[in-house]
Design a protein around this motif. Sequence first.
Motif, PDB file in Angstrom:
ATOM      1  N   UNK A 176      49.853  44.263  35.397  1.00 24.55           N
ATOM      2  CA  UNK A 176      48.684  44.324  34.229  1.00 24.55           C
ATOM      3  C   UNK A 176      47.493  43.837  34.410  1.00 24.55           C
ATOM      4  N   UNK A 177      47.193  42.747  34.984  1.00 23.66           N
ATOM      5  CA  UNK A 177      45.954  42.185  35.081  1.00 23.66           C
ATOM      6  C   UNK A 177      45.368  43.034  36.237  1.00 23.66           C
ATOM      7  N   UNK A 178      45.858  43.338  37.153  1.00 18.73           N
ATOM      8  CA  UNK A 178      45.290  44.332  38.259  1.00 18.73           C
ATOM      9  C   UNK A 178      44.594  45.585  37.670  1.00 18.73           C
ATOM     10  N   UNK A 179      45.580  46.176  36.756  1.00 16.92           N
ATOM     11  CA  UNK A 179      45.326  47.419  36.131  1.00 16.92           C
ATOM     12  C   UNK A 179      43.981  46.994  35.318  1.00 16.92           C
ATOM     13  N   UNK A 180      43.825  46.248  34.492  1.00 17.84           N
ATOM     14  CA  UNK A 180      42.814  46.080  33.823  1.00 17.84           C
ATOM     15  C   UNK A 180      41.507  45.782  34.535  1.00 17.84           C
ATOM     16  N   UNK A 181      41.498  44.970  35.366  1.00 20.66           N
ATOM     17  CA  UNK A 181      40.492  44.779  36.213  1.00 20.66           C
ATOM     18  C   UNK A 181      40.042  45.846  36.915  1.00 20.66           C
ATOM     19  N   UNK A 182      40.726  46.677  37.396  1.00 17.62           N
ATOM     20  CA  UNK A 182      40.532  47.742  38.103  1.00 17.62           C
ATOM     21  C   UNK A 182      39.761  48.919  36.928  1.00 17.62           C
ATOM     22  N   UNK A 183      40.189  48.937  35.729  1.00 12.69           N
ATOM     23  CA  UNK A 183      39.607  49.865  34.559  1.00 12.69           C
ATOM     24  C   UNK A 183      38.199  48.876  34.177  1.00 12.69           C
ATOM     25  N   UNK A 184      37.798  47.612  34.290  1.00 12.18           N
ATOM     26  CA  UNK A 184      36.891  46.824  33.988  1.00 12.18           C
ATOM     27  C   UNK A 184      35.729  47.394  34.730  1.00 12.18           C
ATOM     28  N   UNK A 185      36.269  47.771  36.084  1.00 11.41           N
ATOM     29  CA  UNK A 185      35.081  47.782  37.040  1.00 11.41           C
ATOM     30  C   UNK A 185      34.840  49.290  37.330  1.00 11.41           C
TER      31      UNK A 185
END
Length: 91
Positions: free
Chosen positions: A65-74
């Motif tokens: 979940x955290x990795x997905x969120x960071x990916x989208x934020x970038x």
Amino acid sequence: MIDKISLIGGALIGGFVVFLGFGVVNDLWLLPRAEEQGRALERAELDAATTKAIGELTNEADKARVARRLCRERGRVYLNATGVCVERAAE
């Protein structure tokens, strides 16, 4: 007497020209490079802290979940099937 006055005037004008020259070099070349290096260092520190925090998560679902969120934020795309973050395709 006039020689001393012209010598002092020349020294003052020369000092002022050197001062202006250093100011121009500083404003146009040194400061922008230093700011960019500072930003890059800050980004690297934040990425390292984020990676450490993700590694400390115990639940695999939380990590994803955290990795997905960071990916989208970038501005990237997270592939759920593989768990990989990729660049967006050019439109």
